[in-house]
Design a protein around this motif. Structure first.
Motif, PDB file in Angstrom:
ATOM      1  N   HIS A 259       1.521   8.414  -0.309  1.00 55.03           N
ATOM      2  CA  HIS A 259       1.187   9.303   0.802  1.00 55.03           C
ATOM      3  C   HIS A 259       2.384   9.350   1.744  1.00 55.03           C
ATOM      4  O   HIS A 259       2.843   8.306   2.217  1.00 55.03           O
ATOM      5  CB  HIS A 259      -0.061   8.766   1.533  1.00 55.03           C
ATOM      6  N   ILE A 260       2.900  10.552   1.971  1.00 60.67           N
ATOM      7  CA  ILE A 260       4.007  10.714   2.928  1.00 60.67           C
ATOM      8  C   ILE A 260       3.466  11.417   4.170  1.00 60.67           C
ATOM      9  O   ILE A 260       2.820  12.463   4.068  1.00 60.67           O
ATOM     10  CB  ILE A 260       5.153  11.571   2.328  1.00 60.67           C
ATOM     11  N   VAL A 261       3.734  10.826   5.336  1.00 62.87           N
ATOM     12  CA  VAL A 261       3.344  11.443   6.609  1.00 62.87           C
ATOM     13  C   VAL A 261       4.625  11.901   7.303  1.00 62.87           C
ATOM     14  O   VAL A 261       5.557  11.106   7.452  1.00 62.87           O
ATOM     15  CB  VAL A 261       2.636  10.419   7.529  1.00 62.87           C
ATOM     16  N   ILE A 262       4.663  13.163   7.703  1.00 64.12           N
ATOM     17  CA  ILE A 262       5.827  13.652   8.465  1.00 64.12           C
ATOM     18  C   ILE A 262       5.317  14.037   9.851  1.00 64.12           C
ATOM     19  O   ILE A 262       4.417  14.876   9.979  1.00 64.12           O
ATOM     20  CB  ILE A 262       6.483  14.869   7.779  1.00 64.12           C
ATOM     21  N   ALA A 263       5.865  13.398  10.887  1.00 63.74           N
ATOM     22  CA  ALA A 263       5.355  13.662  12.243  1.00 63.74           C
ATOM     23  C   ALA A 263       6.476  13.605  13.263  1.00 63.74           C
ATOM     24  O   ALA A 263       7.358  12.734  13.187  1.00 63.74           O
ATOM     25  CB  ALA A 263       4.288  12.629  12.603  1.00 63.74           C
ATOM     26  N   GLY A 264       6.449  14.524  14.221  1.00 61.00           N
ATOM     27  CA  GLY A 264       7.406  14.500  15.328  1.00 61.00           C
ATOM     28  C   GLY A 264       7.199  13.237  16.159  1.00 61.00           C
ATOM     29  O   GLY A 264       6.067  12.745  16.277  1.00 61.00           O
ATOM     30  N   ILE A 265       8.277  12.747  16.776  1.00 63.90           N
ATOM     31  CA  ILE A 265       8.148  11.521  17.582  1.00 63.90           C
ATOM     32  C   ILE A 265       7.227  11.743  18.781  1.00 63.90           C
ATOM     33  O   ILE A 265       6.698  10.793  19.341  1.00 63.90           O
ATOM     34  CB  ILE A 265       9.528  10.987  18.063  1.00 63.90           C
ATOM     35  N   ASN A 266       7.018  13.000  19.145  1.00 70.59           N
ATOM     36  CA  ASN A 266       6.130  13.286  20.284  1.00 70.59           C
ATOM     37  C   ASN A 266       4.653  13.165  19.917  1.00 70.59           C
ATOM     38  O   ASN A 266       3.786  13.373  20.756  1.00 70.59           O
ATOM     39  CB  ASN A 266       6.416  14.682  20.854  1.00 70.59           C
TER      40      ASN A 266
ATOM     41  N   SER B 217      -4.153   1.307   0.948  1.00 69.42           N
ATOM     42  CA  SER B 217      -5.428   0.715   0.536  1.00 69.42           C
ATOM     43  C   SER B 217      -5.178  -0.729   0.081  1.00 69.42           C
ATOM     44  O   SER B 217      -4.261  -0.994  -0.691  1.00 69.42           O
ATOM     45  CB  SER B 217      -5.954   1.587  -0.610  1.00 69.42           C
ATOM     46  N   LYS B 218      -5.985  -1.673   0.577  1.00 72.14           N
ATOM     47  CA  LYS B 218      -5.711  -3.082   0.230  1.00 72.14           C
ATOM     48  C   LYS B 218      -6.979  -3.928   0.277  1.00 72.14           C
ATOM     49  O   LYS B 218      -8.006  -3.518   0.827  1.00 72.14           O
ATOM     50  CB  LYS B 218      -4.649  -3.672   1.161  1.00 72.14           C
ATOM     51  N   THR B 219      -6.873  -5.143  -0.282  1.00 69.45           N
ATOM     52  CA  THR B 219      -8.006  -6.077  -0.265  1.00 69.45           C
ATOM     53  C   THR B 219      -7.491  -7.513  -0.340  1.00 69.45           C
ATOM     54  O   THR B 219      -6.352  -7.739  -0.762  1.00 69.45           O
ATOM     55  CB  THR B 219      -8.954  -5.813  -1.458  1.00 69.45           C
ATOM     56  N   VAL B 220      -8.336  -8.458   0.099  1.00 71.83           N
ATOM     57  CA  VAL B 220      -8.009  -9.877  -0.122  1.00 71.83           C
ATOM     58  C   VAL B 220      -9.130 -10.510  -0.947  1.00 71.83           C
ATOM     59  O   VAL B 220      -9.306 -11.728  -0.941  1.00 71.83           O
ATOM     60  CB  VAL B 220      -7.828 -10.652   1.213  1.00 71.83           C
ATOM     61  N   ASP B 221      -9.887  -9.675  -1.645  1.00 75.75           N
ATOM     62  CA  ASP B 221     -11.059 -10.164  -2.369  1.00 75.75           C
ATOM     63  C   ASP B 221     -10.719 -11.210  -3.427  1.00 75.75           C
ATOM     64  O   ASP B 221     -11.479 -12.148  -3.652  1.00 75.75           O
ATOM     65  CB  ASP B 221     -11.785  -8.985  -3.050  1.00 75.75           C
TER      66      ASP B 221
ATOM     67  N   LEU C 196      -6.287   0.233  -4.074  1.00 74.99           N
ATOM     68  CA  LEU C 196      -7.583   0.329  -4.764  1.00 74.99           C
ATOM     69  C   LEU C 196      -7.905   1.811  -4.901  1.00 74.99           C
ATOM     70  O   LEU C 196      -7.423   2.459  -5.803  1.00 74.99           O
ATOM     71  CB  LEU C 196      -8.668  -0.427  -3.993  1.00 74.99           C
ATOM     72  N   HIS C 197      -8.660   2.329  -3.955  1.00 76.49           N
ATOM     73  CA  HIS C 197      -9.059   3.733  -4.096  1.00 76.49           C
ATOM     74  C   HIS C 197      -8.273   4.662  -3.180  1.00 76.49           C
ATOM     75  O   HIS C 197      -8.434   5.870  -3.235  1.00 76.49           O
ATOM     76  CB  HIS C 197     -10.563   3.847  -3.851  1.00 76.49           C
ATOM     77  N   GLY C 198      -7.437   4.081  -2.327  1.00 76.96           N
ATOM     78  CA  GLY C 198      -6.581   4.908  -1.475  1.00 76.96           C
ATOM     79  C   GLY C 198      -5.143   4.822  -1.959  1.00 76.96           C
ATOM     80  O   GLY C 198      -4.863   4.250  -3.022  1.00 76.96           O
ATOM     81  N   ALA C 199      -4.228   5.387  -1.159  1.00 77.94           N
ATOM     82  CA  ALA C 199      -2.811   5.391  -1.559  1.00 77.94           C
ATOM     83  C   ALA C 199      -2.267   3.968  -1.657  1.00 77.94           C
ATOM     84  O   ALA C 199      -2.635   3.094  -0.878  1.00 77.94           O
ATOM     85  CB  ALA C 199      -2.011   6.186  -0.535  1.00 77.94           C
ATOM     86  N   GLN C 200      -1.373   3.773  -2.639  1.00 76.31           N
ATOM     87  CA  GLN C 200      -0.733   2.452  -2.778  1.00 76.31           C
ATOM     88  C   GLN C 200       0.458   2.321  -1.842  1.00 76.31           C
ATOM     89  O   GLN C 200       0.869   1.235  -1.481  1.00 76.31           O
ATOM     90  CB  GLN C 200      -0.250   2.268  -4.218  1.00 76.31           C
ATOM     91  N   GLU C 201       1.044   3.463  -1.518  1.00 72.59           N
ATOM     92  CA  GLU C 201       2.199   3.445  -0.611  1.00 72.59           C
ATOM     93  C   GLU C 201       1.965   4.469   0.495  1.00 72.59           C
ATOM     94  O   GLU C 201       1.549   5.594   0.210  1.00 72.59           O
ATOM     95  CB  GLU C 201       3.487   3.844  -1.355  1.00 72.59           C
TER      96      GLU C 201
END
Ligand code: SF4
Ligand code: SF4
Length: 438
Positions: free
Chosen positions: A238-245, A281-285, A294-299
């Motif tokens: 998943h890449i997010v591009i956002a202005g610093i504002n 997406s992460k877990t400590v299970d 898991l079911h969301g983006a890995q990066e």
């Protein structure tokens, strides 16, 4: 400053060209006005349900002001928190740097899905990736039809409002290989197939952000269709591009931005989906070990974009950076309501001229319609952040003249008349009485 006659005349010609009414344009403006009326009537109703809309507007201004007055501090805090959350954070000084970063993250991927994002549009990421042989599928319904038909967007919230149902039907009949009737529900159903398939197969999803919360490193997106939720979760990257504002200090501020964006943008009490993304997406299970994906983006990769914003801040244009890109100001702008998307410079309306002059340069804003603004100030009334776009535009016009010698020929004549005779008509001041007779 001496007059840059050649560029000034070119700018005047371009403005006259934009004023020419092309075939089908009256219909387009009618559609835009219908959308504006719908949003305005929704707003009239929903604003009554909000306890204190003025307090909401003030809260947003305070949050934006706090960040912009301490920008390095909040950029550093947001980046550190996002990295603590296992996001990867990048800084892009301009569009070119941002595009290169995206290219590196995309790597060998052949299919990218994307949601509606002003920052993506600003840096031209779709055209760039396509020029490198990567297929980019727009997942927002209106953006998708604009993409399939090769049309121009005409509004930031409803970009395809000018496209008739027959043309929508034509686009999705072609895409699905079966007859799609020109009916809203049938078109919506048909559009889902191709977009859903692309999302499931894409290796990368690109979104913007409505806000980035510095205290928690949380990315907030607001939507109605559900495509942003999927684009940010299904593809592995998943890449997010956002202005610093887009950075705000606290979660509460982020919620205020989410609330105001839909209240002022579409007249809804709240967006159908509001996503809070705080890392991959992460877990400590398993044995309390942190495992990713898991079911969301890995990066999750976050690109914080400057692209003229710091310069705007240094030059005293702080208020411009309070913008939430909600499009509400367009609903009262006489120029936008007459010219539609022709009144834009990367972004729509007077605020678009302001952003455009810092992103693409004052000269381009001058050529695109900096002088269309009537200075009526109606935009500030409708703006959740109370931005006086007219004052910003006025300041950029001053820069256009003082730094580049750009002044429209009729304005130049008025200036010369005033300098020569003390009045804009160029008439002899001794014969004022005779002006009355003529
Ligand atoms: S001040 Fe300019 S940008 Fe604002 S509403 Fe009036 S014409 Fe439009
Ligand atoms: S200037 Fe104000 S009303 Fe216009 S898009 Fe930005 S936040 Fe919305």
């Amino acid at each position: 400053m001496s007059w840059n006659a050649e560029e000034s005349k070119k700018g005047y010609e371009m403005l006259l060209e934009k004023l020419r009414v092309e075939e089908g344009e009256e219909e387009k403006i009618r559609s835009i006005l219908e959308a504006i009326n719908l949003f305005n009537s929704r707003k009239d109703k929903v604003f009554k349900e909000v306890e204190d809309i003025e307090e909401l507007r003030e809260r947003i201004r305070r949050a934006k002001k706090e960040v912009l007055e301490n920008l390095d501090y909040y950029v550093e805090m947001a980046a550190r928190k996002m990295e603590d959350n296992l996001c990867r954070v990048y800084f892009a000084r301009d569009g070119e740097e941002a595009r290169k970063i995206v290219r590196e993250i995309v790597g060998d991927a052949k299919l990218v899905v994307k949601s509606k994002s002003n920052a993506c549009r600003e840096i031209g990421i779709v055209e760039y990736l396509e020029s490198h042989g990567i297929e980019v599928v727009e997942t927002d319904l209106a953006d998708r039809v604009v993409q399939l038909l090769g049309e121009e967007e005409c509004h930031p919230v409803v970009p395809a409002i000018h496209i008739s149902k027959e043309r929508w039907s034509e686009a999705f009949s072609r895409e699905t290989g079966r007859e799609v009737p020109p009916e809203a529900q049938a078109i919506t159903d048909a559009s889902r197939e191709g977009v859903r398939r692309a999302i499931m197969n894409a290796e990368v999803g690109i979104t913007g952000a409505n806000a980035i919360v510095a205290e928690t490193g949380t990315i907030i997106t607001v939507e109605n269709e559900g495509n942003i939720s999927l684009v940010s979760r299904i593809p592995p990257k998943h890449i997010v591009i956002a202005g610093i504002n887009k950075i705000v200090p606290t979660l509460e501020d982020g919620l205020s931005v989410a609330e105001a964006t839909t209240l002022f943008g579409t007249g809804q009490r709240f967006g159908t989906y509001v996503n809070f993304i705080t890392g991959p997406s992460k877990t400590v299970d398993v044995g309390l070990e942190t495992t990713i994906g898991l079911h969301g983006a890995q990066e999750v990769h976050v690109i914080l974009l400057d692209n003229g914003r710091r310069r705007a801040l240094e030059e005293g244009m702080e208020e411009m950076l309070y913008c939430l890109n909600c499009g509400s100001c367009l609903a009262s702008c006489p120029v936008y309501m007459s010219l539609g998307e022709k009144y834009s410079c990367g972004y729509f309306g007077g605020i678009g001229m302001a952003f455009g002059s810092y992103i693409f340069g004052v000269q381009r804003a001058f050529l695109e319609g900096l002088n269309f603004c009537t200075d009526c100030g109606a935009c500030a009334e409708k703006c959740p952040s109370k931005i006086s776009s007219n004052e910003i535009v006025r300041e950029i016009r001053r820069k256009a003249w003082e730094e580049l010698g750009l002044l429209l020929p009729p304005h130049m004549r008025i200036r010369e008349n005033i300098l020569r005779t003390g009045n804009p008509f160029g008439e002899s001041p001794e014969k004022r009485g005779e002006w009355l007779k003529s």
